[in-house]
Design a protein around this motif. Structure first.
Motif, PDB file in Angstrom:
ATOM      1  N   MET A  27       0.845  -1.211   0.000  1.00 23.43           N
ATOM      2  CA  MET A  27       0.000   0.000   0.000  1.00 23.43           C
ATOM      3  C   MET A  27       0.872   1.249   0.000  1.00 23.43           C
ATOM      4  O   MET A  27       0.651   2.175  -0.779  1.00 23.43           O
ATOM      5  N   GLY A  28       1.835   1.278   0.904  1.00 24.28           N
ATOM      6  CA  GLY A  28       2.697   2.449   1.005  1.00 24.28           C
ATOM      7  C   GLY A  28       3.532   2.630  -0.246  1.00 24.28           C
ATOM      8  O   GLY A  28       3.655   3.732  -0.769  1.00 24.28           O
ATOM      9  N   TYR A  29       4.083   1.530  -0.717  1.00 25.47           N
ATOM     10  CA  TYR A  29       4.945   1.629  -1.892  1.00 25.47           C
ATOM     11  C   TYR A  29       4.163   2.133  -3.092  1.00 25.47           C
ATOM     12  O   TYR A  29       4.630   2.982  -3.846  1.00 25.47           O
ATOM     13  N   ARG A  30       2.961   1.619  -3.242  1.00 21.36           N
ATOM     14  CA  ARG A  30       2.204   2.005  -4.428  1.00 21.36           C
ATOM     15  C   ARG A  30       1.753   3.453  -4.386  1.00 21.36           C
ATOM     16  O   ARG A  30       1.667   4.112  -5.421  1.00 21.36           O
ATOM     17  N   THR A  31       1.415   3.964  -3.197  1.00 17.36           N
ATOM     18  CA  THR A  31       0.951   5.354  -3.211  1.00 17.36           C
ATOM     19  C   THR A  31       2.084   6.362  -3.198  1.00 17.36           C
ATOM     20  O   THR A  31       1.867   7.504  -3.559  1.00 17.36           O
ATOM     21  N   SER A  32       3.279   5.961  -2.769  1.00 16.28           N
ATOM     22  CA  SER A  32       4.307   7.001  -2.738  1.00 16.28           C
ATOM     23  C   SER A  32       5.647   6.546  -3.266  1.00 16.28           C
ATOM     24  O   SER A  32       6.587   7.321  -3.299  1.00 16.28           O
ATOM     25  N   GLY A  33       5.754   5.303  -3.686  1.00 15.69           N
ATOM     26  CA  GLY A  33       7.018   4.859  -4.245  1.00 15.69           C
ATOM     27  C   GLY A  33       8.083   4.589  -3.197  1.00 15.69           C
ATOM     28  O   GLY A  33       9.227   4.330  -3.532  1.00 15.69           O
ATOM     29  N   VAL A  34       7.719   4.667  -1.910  1.00 18.27           N
ATOM     30  CA  VAL A  34       8.700   4.413  -0.860  1.00 18.27           C
ATOM     31  C   VAL A  34       8.457   3.025  -0.276  1.00 18.27           C
ATOM     32  O   VAL A  34       7.350   2.718   0.150  1.00 18.27           O
ATOM     33  N   LEU A  35       9.476   2.188  -0.296  1.00 20.72           N
ATOM     34  CA  LEU A  35       9.347   0.879   0.330  1.00 20.72           C
ATOM     35  C   LEU A  35       9.741   1.039   1.795  1.00 20.72           C
ATOM     36  O   LEU A  35      10.907   1.209   2.125  1.00 20.72           O
ATOM     37  N   ASN A  36       8.751   1.000   2.655  1.00 15.85           N
ATOM     38  CA  ASN A  36       8.984   1.355   4.055  1.00 15.85           C
ATOM     39  C   ASN A  36       9.537   0.174   4.839  1.00 15.85           C
ATOM     40  O   ASN A  36       8.786  -0.565   5.471  1.00 15.85           O
ATOM     41  N   LEU A  37      10.854   0.039   4.830  1.00 16.25           N
ATOM     42  CA  LEU A  37      11.466  -1.078   5.555  1.00 16.25           C
ATOM     43  C   LEU A  37      11.314  -0.930   7.061  1.00 16.25           C
ATOM     44  O   LEU A  37      11.619  -1.847   7.812  1.00 16.25           O
ATOM     45  N   ALA A  38      10.849   0.220   7.511  1.00 16.14           N
ATOM     46  CA  ALA A  38      10.652   0.418   8.941  1.00 16.14           C
ATOM     47  C   ALA A  38       9.271  -0.033   9.384  1.00 16.14           C
ATOM     48  O   ALA A  38       8.897   0.161  10.527  1.00 16.14           O
ATOM     49  N   LEU A  39       8.518  -0.641   8.488  1.00 19.02           N
ATOM     50  CA  LEU A  39       7.145  -0.988   8.827  1.00 19.02           C
ATOM     51  C   LEU A  39       7.094  -2.014   9.960  1.00 19.02           C
ATOM     52  O   LEU A  39       6.221  -1.951  10.822  1.00 19.02           O
ATOM     53  N   GLY A  40       8.028  -2.955   9.956  1.00 20.43           N
ATOM     54  CA  GLY A  40       8.089  -3.930  11.043  1.00 20.43           C
ATOM     55  C   GLY A  40       8.352  -3.227  12.368  1.00 20.43           C
ATOM     56  O   GLY A  40       7.774  -3.574  13.400  1.00 20.43           O
ATOM     57  N   ALA A  41       9.220  -2.208  12.312  1.00 24.06           N
ATOM     58  CA  ALA A  41       9.517  -1.457  13.531  1.00 24.06           C
ATOM     59  C   ALA A  41       8.271  -0.719  14.016  1.00 24.06           C
ATOM     60  O   ALA A  41       8.017  -0.638  15.226  1.00 24.06           O
ATOM     61  N   GLN A  42       7.468  -0.203  13.071  1.00 29.05           N
ATOM     62  CA  GLN A  42       6.218   0.439  13.473  1.00 29.05           C
ATOM     63  C   GLN A  42       5.298  -0.582  14.142  1.00 29.05           C
ATOM     64  O   GLN A  42       4.635  -0.277  15.135  1.00 29.05           O
ATOM     65  N   GLY A  43       5.260  -1.781  13.574  1.00 29.78           N
ATOM     66  CA  GLY A  43       4.455  -2.841  14.172  1.00 29.78           C
ATOM     67  C   GLY A  43       4.928  -3.163  15.578  1.00 29.78           C
ATOM     68  O   GLY A  43       4.124  -3.381  16.494  1.00 29.78           O
ATOM     69  N   PHE A  44       6.240  -3.135  15.752  1.00 30.53           N
ATOM     70  CA  PHE A  44       6.807  -3.390  17.077  1.00 30.53           C
ATOM     71  C   PHE A  44       6.355  -2.330  18.069  1.00 30.53           C
ATOM     72  O   PHE A  44       5.952  -2.637  19.204  1.00 30.53           O
ATOM     73  N   LEU A  45       6.406  -1.073  17.629  1.00 33.42           N
ATOM     74  CA  LEU A  45       6.022   0.029  18.507  1.00 33.42           C
ATOM     75  C   LEU A  45       4.585  -0.166  18.999  1.00 33.42           C
ATOM     76  O   LEU A  45       4.300  -0.057  20.197  1.00 33.42           O
ATOM     77  N   VAL A  46       3.693  -0.488  18.059  1.00 27.15           N
ATOM     78  CA  VAL A  46       2.294  -0.687  18.423  1.00 27.15           C
ATOM     79  C   VAL A  46       2.153  -1.882  19.365  1.00 27.15           C
ATOM     80  O   VAL A  46       1.494  -1.804  20.399  1.00 27.15           O
ATOM     81  N   ALA A  47       2.822  -2.994  19.019  1.00 28.19           N
ATOM     82  CA  ALA A  47       2.726  -4.192  19.849  1.00 28.19           C
ATOM     83  C   ALA A  47       3.259  -3.923  21.251  1.00 28.19           C
ATOM     84  O   ALA A  47       2.702  -4.390  22.253  1.00 28.19           O
ATOM     85  N   LEU A  48       4.320  -3.142  21.332  1.00 26.50           N
ATOM     86  CA  LEU A  48       4.918  -2.820  22.630  1.00 26.50           C
ATOM     87  C   LEU A  48       3.909  -2.089  23.518  1.00 26.50           C
ATOM     88  O   LEU A  48       3.655  -2.472  24.661  1.00 26.50           O
ATOM     89  N   PHE A  49       3.310  -1.036  22.968  1.00 30.34           N
ATOM     90  CA  PHE A  49       2.360  -0.254  23.761  1.00 30.34           C
ATOM     91  C   PHE A  49       1.122  -1.072  24.096  1.00 30.34           C
ATOM     92  O   PHE A  49       0.586  -0.979  25.196  1.00 30.34           O
ATOM     93  N   PHE A  50       0.681  -1.865  23.122  1.00 30.32           N
ATOM     94  CA  PHE A  50      -0.502  -2.703  23.332  1.00 30.32           C
ATOM     95  C   PHE A  50      -0.282  -3.642  24.527  1.00 30.32           C
ATOM     96  O   PHE A  50      -1.106  -3.709  25.443  1.00 30.32           O
ATOM     97  N   ASN A  51       0.855  -4.321  24.526  1.00 29.91           N
ATOM     98  CA  ASN A  51       1.100  -5.290  25.593  1.00 29.91           C
ATOM     99  C   ASN A  51       1.414  -4.616  26.922  1.00 29.91           C
ATOM    100  O   ASN A  51       1.000  -5.092  27.982  1.00 29.91           O
ATOM    101  N   ALA A  52       2.138  -3.502  26.851  1.00 25.40           N
ATOM    102  CA  ALA A  52       2.460  -2.789  28.085  1.00 25.40           C
ATOM    103  C   ALA A  52       1.181  -2.282  28.749  1.00 25.40           C
ATOM    104  O   ALA A  52       1.039  -2.329  29.977  1.00 25.40           O
ATOM    105  N   ALA A  53       0.233  -1.832  27.936  1.00 20.52           N
ATOM    106  CA  ALA A  53      -1.018  -1.321  28.494  1.00 20.52           C
ATOM    107  C   ALA A  53      -1.779  -2.438  29.195  1.00 20.52           C
ATOM    108  O   ALA A  53      -2.350  -2.222  30.273  1.00 20.52           O
ATOM    109  N   ILE A  54      -1.762  -3.615  28.599  1.00 15.71           N
ATOM    110  CA  ILE A  54      -2.456  -4.737  29.254  1.00 15.71           C
ATOM    111  C   ILE A  54      -1.749  -5.102  30.558  1.00 15.71           C
ATOM    112  O   ILE A  54      -2.380  -5.409  31.557  1.00 15.71           O
ATOM    113  N   ASP A  55      -0.418  -5.023  30.547  1.00 18.90           N
ATOM    114  CA  ASP A  55       0.335  -5.229  31.790  1.00 18.90           C
ATOM    115  C   ASP A  55      -0.133  -4.247  32.857  1.00 18.90           C
ATOM    116  O   ASP A  55      -0.175  -4.561  34.040  1.00 18.90           O
TER     117      ASP A  55
END
Ligand SMILES: Nc1ncnc2c1ncn2[C@@H]1O[C@H](COP(=O)(O)OP(=O)(O)OP(=O)(O)O)[C@@H](O)[C@H]1O
Ligand SMILES: [Mg+2]
Lengths: 646, 237
Positions: A27-55
């Motif tokens: 999706m990102g690549y097609r709309t802007s031509g940028v291959l976002n290799l940091a997408l996994g890191a973004q997923g990590f950020l969300v997962a981190l906050f999600f799990n920390a909040a449940i903690d």
């Protein structure tokens, strides 16, 4: 009961997670031509906050809504505002540095924000390992049910969005030509931002779903998830959403099947499973017809953009006069002498380490500055060089000097092998092939006992030339500095040699170079091979300085950091590499001596932020300084004349 | 909606002979290449201008500057009295400026119908979308036959029809048509020109950029001739 269906079932959740992330990438690549290799890191950020909040006692539903549904897309939209929107249509290296900057900075930012203890893993709904039902005699766990059904729902919504909704239509039109879409009153940037929001939502979802499967909230495994996703996206040619999903499922399932069938225990089978994505990525890049022409997107309005300034024009601005080169040489000699004779032994050690980094960085100067190519595996080539140096010294009792030479040869050979497929590709394709190689080196090559010897690494002696011993660091530093000066001269010499000028022609215009009968492939393979050999030299020097070398010294992540450092400091002059190499160890040393321990975590953040700020001024910091001074010089007499004539 | 503002105009009628578009001394460059060196002209409500000149004179560049595709380095552009210099293209479009660019001008990977939906997305109310698309189809029956085909499979002339259709069924306040009938067969070209005449009757002001000089002069109220990025004061054509 047959093993195969079990493997398929247990591979499915992995495939789904890869798929979600891969869809986000596409999706990102097609709309802007940028291959976002940091997408996994973004997923990590969300997962981190999600799990920390449940903690912290949140319910998983509330945490899901706040972090995955709201925060996730917000991150994507914010990144689009700050970064992606500004690099649309920029040279690939600029785009790459911007996402690598994020990739480096986000995990570090996360530890700063959330502390260094990672939260415990939580499932979204249903206990992940409980068996809820049986399908034809095979047990279905909670994790399988949740991951698969969420993925199906997401896929359904996504295909509806893309093919039946207005927004999807706008997205597809913006993908093809933002300008033409704007002529119809569509706000292309907002559509792009929404696509990034969606992409980031998918990443967060993937992160939250993979955590219970991995039983941990790990920055590393979530961040590197992006490579599997990239492989899947490559199967879909970075465009087709259904093929991307199919590639992801195939990848997840094949991994489980390999794990089930391969004999356990052998070194190579342990590496096989994690390296499958890289193999697939490599194959897809080399054989996928659409990927070999990533640059050729068909915007009907492309004629409006001003031509990219040719590299020659830029190069002419930075090229220095012959006279000043002598001055620089003299200055270098004096600096080397003064430094080598006056530093303490400890600093001599650090500085020769810095010289080894400078050497590796020079390989990037050559490759990127002269060859216009991008490599994400220079650290791996350095590793090859270093390991061969060390192995030669301990197994064949070769003089260490000869070992360094052989190490460089081996690195050059590895470079040659990588260069053959990557020479068929352009920009992003080359970057991804080299990334795949770097990951393969991490998981298959370096663990081998005759190479990097796994986690232990290799220990070797310092060289000895006749009666001169390099056991003390000061003579070693002197030697290394002289060597580095020679190498810098060599890199400049190549740039002005026939090969360098041809490389310049090829990187300014592949088609143009073709037309005048230059073989792109020969030129780019030559430059790539020489560059890999130089990186190998750097690795060898590192090994003899340190008297040991282990895979963790040159894992694939260093390649990313190295590229960012050199490109940010300026890859068109050797100064960027030299400042980078010494600066790297000096800063590291100063921080570890004077700053509190926790500062270590901040370094990646600083590097990342520097990278991102560079993206707005892509001439490189050192070079900008340099050019500013030359501009001043060339302006002063002119102004004088104008004033006089008035 | 633009339709409404066109009606407003008719009602008022008083704005006739007032300037709709003022281009004031604009300069423009592509990277280091200067393309326009101070171009000025005025277009009144309901009137039309033919922008003429040899290849590379800067005609398309003027059009791009007006619709915001490129930012003029200097000078000002006013539309209905408000400055629009350097505004985003989509904002300018929504003010009522339709620019049909030269060349292909369609989304190759979208179907004919999807192209029309995008072109008309902000020009007609959602309710009228189907009606307007049918109107396009009755004007260009060939497009109807191909409505589910991807636009890249259309012939050059068919693609041109597709690109023009928005202007025909949803006339804007200002239409800029770059190489209006290039690639169209003579009969079709005549039809397009006569429908231009109808659009003009509805109150749309038009800038045509055209290689067919006679056709353009016969159509337009005024001629602006460009050469090497400057206006030629005494038109030779
Ligand atoms: N993207 C671009 N990059 C560099 N120069 C450009 C670009 N587009 C146009 N030019 C130059 O700007 C000048 C004006 O171009 P423009 O397209 O406006 O000409 P034109 O009058 O429309 O010509 P034609 O009748 O051939 O369409 C030309 O010299 C052209 O070479
Ligand atoms: Mg033109």
């Amino acid at each position: 009961m047959s093993q195969l269906p079990i493997d398929v079932l247990s591979g499915l959740p992995f495939g789904c997670v890869y798929g979600l992330l891969a869809l986000g990438l596409v999706m990102g690549y097609r709309t802007s031509g940028v291959l976002n290799l940091a997408l996994g890191a973004q997923g990590f950020l969300v997962a981190l906050f999600f799990n920390a909040a449940i903690d912290d006692g949140w319910s998983s539903l509330v945490s899901f809504i706040v972090w995955v549904i709201i925060f996730g897309p917000f991150v994507g939209i914010a990144l689009d505002r700050l970064l992606f929107r500004h690099v649309r249509g920029a040279p690939v290296v600029v785009q790459l540095v911007s996402v690598l900057g994020l990739l480096i900075a986000i995990p570090s930012l996360a530890t700063v924000l959330a502390g260094s203890t990672s939260p415990s893993p939580h499932a979204l709904i249903l206990a992940p390992s409980t068996i809820y039902t049986h399908l034809g005699g095979y047990a279905i766990s909670g994790q399988a049910v949740v991951t698969v059904s969420i993925t199906i729902v997401v896929l359904g919504l996504l295909s509806y969005l893309m093919h039946f909704s207005r927004l999807g239509l706008y997205m597809r039109s913006v993908v093809e030509s933002p300008k033409l879409a704007e002529l119809s009153g569509i706000e292309a940037e907002r559509v792009g931002a929404l696509a990034w929001g969606l992409s980031s939502l998918l990443a967060g979802l993937a992160g939250v779903l993979i955590v219970p499967i991995l039983h941990q909230v790990s920055s590393f495994s979530l961040t590197t998830l992006v490579v599997a996703a990239t492989a899947a996206a490559a199967v879909g040619g970075l465009t087709s959403l259904p093929l991307t999903m199919a590639g992801a499922l195939m990848l997840g399932i094949t991994q489980q099947i390999i794990a089930g069938f391969a004999p356990t225990g052998a070194q190579w089978t342990q590496g096989l499973r994690p390296s499958l994505p890289f193999v697939i990525l490599g194959f897809a890049l080399i054989f996928h017809p659409r990927l070999t022409h990533l640059a050729g997107r068909s915007d009907p309005m492309a004629g409006i953009n001003p031509p990219v300034p040719s590299l020659d024009v830029i190069r002419r601005q930075v090229r220095k006069g012959r006279n000043s080169r002598w001055v620089v040489g003299l200055a270098a000699t004096i600096v080397i002498a003064v430094v080598a004779l006056n530093v303490t032994d400890a600093w001599a050690f650090y500085l020769s380490q810095g010289a080894s980094y400078a050497c590796i960085f020079l390989s990037i100067t050559l490759l990127n500055g002269t060859g216009g190519q991008i490599s994400l595996s220079q650290a791996s080539f350095a590793g090859v060089g270093g390991f061969v140096t060390a192995q030669m010294a301990i197994h064949f009792a070769l003089p260490v000097g000869a070992g360094v030479f052989l190490g460089a040869l081996a690195a050059g050979a590895a470079g040659f092998i990588v260069a053959i497929p990557s020479s068929r590709l352009e920009g992003l394709g080359t970057a991804l092939v080299t990334l795949a190689f770097a990951m393969l080196a991490d998981s298959l090559l370096f663990p081998l006992s005759w190479m990097g010897n796994g986690g232990t690494g290799v220990i070797l002696p310092r060289p000895q030339f006749g009666s001169i011993s390099f056991n003390s660091s000061r003579p070693l530093l002197l030697f290394v500095l002289v060597f580095l000066a020679g190498l810098s001269w060599f890199v400049v010499w190549i740039r002005e040699s026939k090969l360098g000028l041809e490389a310049l022609a090829v990187s300014s215009s592949r088609r143009g170079a073709n037309a005048i009968g230059l073989s792109n492939k020969r030129v780019s393979i030559s430059i790539f091979t020489i560059s890999a050999a130089i990186a190998g030299l750097g690795g060898g020097i590192f090994a003899i300085t340190d008297q040991s070398i282990s895979p963790s010294d040159f894992n694939s992540q260093y390649s990313l950091v190295f590229l960012v450092i050199v490109v940010v400091l300026g890859s068109r002059t050797v100064y960027g590499a030299l400042v980078g190499g010494f600066g790297y160890v000096i800063v590291k040393q100063l921080l570890s001596t004077f700053a509190p321990q926790s500062f270590g975590a901040l370094i990646p953040l600083v590097v990342g932020v520097l990278a991102i700020s560079w993206v707005l001024h892509p001439e490189g910091l050192i070079e900008r300084q340099h050019r500013y001074i030359t501009q001043l010089k060339s302006h002063l007499p002119k102004k004088g004349l104008v004033a006089a004539s008035k | 909606m633009i339709e409404n503002s066109l009606k407003d105009l008719e009602k008022k009628g008083s704005e006739k002979n007032q300037p709709l578009l003022v281009v004031d001394n604009i300069e423009a460059s592509y990277g280091p290449f200067r393309a326009l060196f101070g171009v000025s002209f005025t277009l009144n409500y309901g009137s039309s201008i033919a922008l003429l000149g040899p290849n590379g004179a800067g005609k398309s560049t003027v059009a791009r500057a007006i619709s915001g595709l490129i930012r003029p380095g200097n000078g000002h552009i006013y539309f209905r009295g408000d400055e629009i210099t350097g505004k985003d293209t989509w904002r300018i479009e929504r003010l009522g400026v339709a620019h049909v660019p030269e060349g292909r001008g369609v989304f190759a990977s979208l179907t004919v119908q999807e192209n029309l939906k995008v072109f008309l997305s902000h020009a007609v109310p959602k309710k009228l979308m189907h009606e307007k698309i049918d109107e396009v189809y009755s004007f260009f029956p060939r497009l109807k036959e191909r409505s589910l085909q991807r636009a890249e499979t259309l012939s050059g002339g068919e693609q041109r029809m597709l690109a023009l259709s928005r202007a025909l069924v949803a006339p804007p306040l200002l239409l800029i048509a770059d190489e209006l009938s290039l690639g169209l067969a003579p009969i079709l070209s005549q039809e397009v020109w006569s429908s231009m005449g109808e659009i003009r009757k509805k109150g749309t002001s038009i800038i045509v950029i055209e290689q067919n000089i006679d056709q353009a002069k016969a159509f337009a109220d005024n001629v602006v001739e460009l050469s090497r990025g400057k206006i030629v004061e005494s038109p030779s054509i």
